[in-house]
Design a protein around this motif. Structure first.
Motif, short mmCIF file in Angstrom:
data_model
loop_
_atom_site.label_atom_id
_atom_site.label_comp_id
_atom_site.label_asym_id
_atom_site.label_seq_id
_atom_site.Cartn_x
_atom_site.Cartn_y
_atom_site.Cartn_z
N LYS A 1 -14.88 11.64 7.65
CA LYS A 1 -14.09 11.38 6.44
C LYS A 1 -12.82 10.67 6.87
CE LYS A 1 -15.57 15.72 4.31
NZ LYS A 1 -16.48 15.29 3.30
N ALA A 2 -12.31 9.81 6.00
CA ALA A 2 -11.05 9.12 6.25
C ALA A 2 -10.02 9.62 5.23
CB ALA A 2 -11.23 7.61 6.13
N PHE A 3 -8.86 10.03 5.72
CA PHE A 3 -7.77 10.50 4.89
C PHE A 3 -6.61 9.53 5.01
CE2 PHE A 3 -10.22 14.21 6.09
CZ PHE A 3 -10.29 14.94 4.92
N HIS A 4 -5.89 9.33 3.93
CA HIS A 4 -4.75 8.41 3.92
C HIS A 4 -3.50 9.14 4.39
CE1 HIS A 4 -2.07 5.25 2.73
NE2 HIS A 4 -3.09 4.53 2.30
N VAL A 5 -2.77 8.50 5.30
CA VAL A 5 -1.58 9.12 5.88
C VAL A 5 -0.50 9.38 4.82
CG1 VAL A 5 -0.45 6.96 6.61
CG2 VAL A 5 -0.05 9.09 7.89
N ARG A 6 -0.39 8.51 3.83
CA ARG A 6 0.63 8.74 2.78
C ARG A 6 0.29 9.97 1.93
NH1 ARG A 6 1.29 2.63 1.87
NH2 ARG A 6 -0.54 2.97 0.58
N ASP A 7 -0.99 10.21 1.69
CA ASP A 7 -1.37 11.43 0.99
C ASP A 7 -0.92 12.64 1.80
OD1 ASP A 7 -2.56 10.04 -1.12
OD2 ASP A 7 -4.60 10.26 -0.33
N GLY A 8 -1.14 12.58 3.10
CA GLY A 8 -0.72 13.67 3.98
C GLY A 8 0.77 13.90 3.93
N GLN A 9 1.54 12.84 3.90
CA GLN A 9 2.99 12.99 3.80
C GLN A 9 3.38 13.66 2.49
OE1 GLN A 9 5.76 11.94 6.07
NE2 GLN A 9 6.48 13.51 4.70
N GLY A 10 2.72 13.28 1.41
CA GLY A 10 3.00 13.91 0.11
C GLY A 10 2.70 15.39 0.12
N HIS B 1 -10.32 15.10 -18.85
CA HIS B 1 -9.71 16.44 -18.77
C HIS B 1 -8.41 16.44 -17.97
CE1 HIS B 1 -12.97 18.33 -20.87
NE2 HIS B 1 -13.81 17.64 -20.12
N ALA B 2 -8.00 15.28 -17.51
CA ALA B 2 -6.76 15.18 -16.73
C ALA B 2 -5.56 15.00 -17.66
CB ALA B 2 -6.85 14.00 -15.76
N HIS B 3 -4.50 15.72 -17.36
CA HIS B 3 -3.24 15.52 -18.09
C HIS B 3 -2.56 14.23 -17.61
CE1 HIS B 3 -3.68 20.04 -18.10
NE2 HIS B 3 -3.70 19.71 -19.38
N TRP B 4 -2.91 13.82 -16.39
CA TRP B 4 -2.30 12.65 -15.76
C TRP B 4 -3.30 12.09 -14.75
CZ3 TRP B 4 -1.34 11.87 -10.56
CH2 TRP B 4 -0.51 10.79 -10.23
N HIS B 5 -3.28 10.78 -14.56
CA HIS B 5 -4.07 10.20 -13.47
C HIS B 5 -3.24 9.16 -12.75
CE1 HIS B 5 -5.01 6.33 -15.37
NE2 HIS B 5 -5.12 7.01 -16.50
N SER B 6 -3.54 9.01 -11.47
CA SER B 6 -2.81 8.07 -10.62
C SER B 6 -3.24 6.63 -10.91
CB SER B 6 -3.07 8.39 -9.15
OG SER B 6 -4.43 8.13 -8.84
N LEU B 7 -2.46 5.72 -10.41
CA LEU B 7 -2.86 4.31 -10.42
C LEU B 7 -3.78 4.03 -9.23
CD1 LEU B 7 0.56 2.64 -11.31
CD2 LEU B 7 -1.37 3.12 -12.83
N SER B 8 -3.57 4.77 -8.15
CA SER B 8 -4.35 4.58 -6.92
C SER B 8 -5.70 5.27 -7.02
CB SER B 8 -3.59 5.16 -5.72
OG SER B 8 -2.37 4.49 -5.53
N ARG B 9 -6.60 4.78 -6.18
CA ARG B 9 -7.94 5.36 -6.08
C ARG B 9 -7.90 6.58 -5.15
NH1 ARG B 9 -12.04 1.65 -7.24
NH2 ARG B 9 -13.31 2.53 -5.57
N GLY B 10 -8.94 7.41 -5.25
CA GLY B 10 -9.06 8.55 -4.34
C GLY B 10 -9.08 8.10 -2.89
N GLY B 11 -8.32 8.81 -2.04
CA GLY B 11 -8.27 8.47 -0.63
C GLY B 11 -7.41 7.27 -0.31
N GLU B 12 -6.75 6.71 -1.33
CA GLU B 12 -5.93 5.51 -1.12
C GLU B 12 -4.52 5.69 -1.68
OE1 GLU B 12 -8.06 2.13 -2.70
OE2 GLU B 12 -9.81 2.55 -1.45
N GLY B 13 -4.01 6.92 -1.65
CA GLY B 13 -2.66 7.17 -2.11
C GLY B 13 -2.56 7.91 -3.43
N ALA B 14 -3.68 8.28 -4.03
CA ALA B 14 -3.65 8.99 -5.31
C ALA B 14 -2.94 10.33 -5.20
CB ALA B 14 -5.08 9.20 -5.82
N ALA B 15 -3.22 11.07 -4.13
CA ALA B 15 -2.57 12.38 -3.96
C ALA B 15 -1.07 12.22 -3.74
CB ALA B 15 -3.21 13.15 -2.81
N ARG B 16 -0.66 11.16 -3.06
CA ARG B 16 0.77 10.93 -2.84
C ARG B 16 1.48 10.68 -4.17
NH1 ARG B 16 4.32 9.51 1.27
NH2 ARG B 16 6.41 9.62 0.39
#
Length: 179
Positions: free
Chosen positions: A47-56, A146-161
């Motif tokens: 699996k590949a994880f985005h470093v910015r998500d990790g920082q968040g 069912h989401a109250h909010w969604h990111s502009l980014s895709r999963g694994g590409e900064g969405a969690a950040r």
């Protein structure tokens, strides 16, 4: 001009984000791009994880918000990433809603203080009950509705950040974390 992730959010979304004390994340399609890379030889999964998500996620923890990975799939990659970030990792979770309810009790928070970020059908039940339900921008429509909010980014590409920055901003904690 200062970066303000909460600037364009509706008041109800900010109120939900301001209550978060436990942030739970699906892994495949949310913290990763959803692709499964399998080794031909021994069946290992990569699996590949985005470093910015990790920082968040690290910033959430520094702000006193518990972070947990909740995934149905088995595997060491998500557990290793969670360990690297100081987050909890729970795999092979068949009923995510029941599990997150239990996790909330263990952390001493109500479901209104739980955020869950997911991307597909297996996440919908917990998204319906979480105080703050979020999804990556490329989530399946069933999760997005069912989401109250969604990111502009895709999963694994900064969405969690994006999600983490929003929660921290809504709680007035972002400025204190900046150097």
């Amino acid at each position: 001009m200062a970066f303000d992730p909460a600037a364009a959010c509706p008041a109800d979304v900010l109120a939900r984000a301001a209550r978060v004390r436990l942030a739970c994340f699906d892994v495949d399609g949310t913290l990763t791009d959803g692709r499964l890379v399998l080794d031909d030889g021994d069946g290992r999964e990569y699996k590949a994880f985005h470093v910015r998500d990790g920082q968040g996620l690290t910033l959430l923890r520094k702000a006193g918000i518990a972070v947990a990975f909740v995934t149905a799939r088995p595997g060491d990659a998500a557990a290793r990433r969670a360990t690297d970030l100081g987050a909890e990792s729970h795999d092979r979770v068949g009923d995510k809603l029941a599990f997150v309810r239990k996790l909330a009790l263990q952390h001493g928070v109500g479901m209104e203080e739980v955020a869950f970020m997911g991307d597909d059908l297996a996440d919908v039940a917990v998204m319906r009950e979480a105080g703050f339900a979020a999804a990556p921008g490329d989530a399946h429509p069933w999760a997005l509705q069912h989401a109250h909010w969604h990111s502009l980014s895709r999963g694994g590409e900064g969405a969690a950040r994006e999600f983490c920055d929003l929660v921290l901003a809504a709680q007035g904690r972002l400025a204190a974390l900046l150097p």
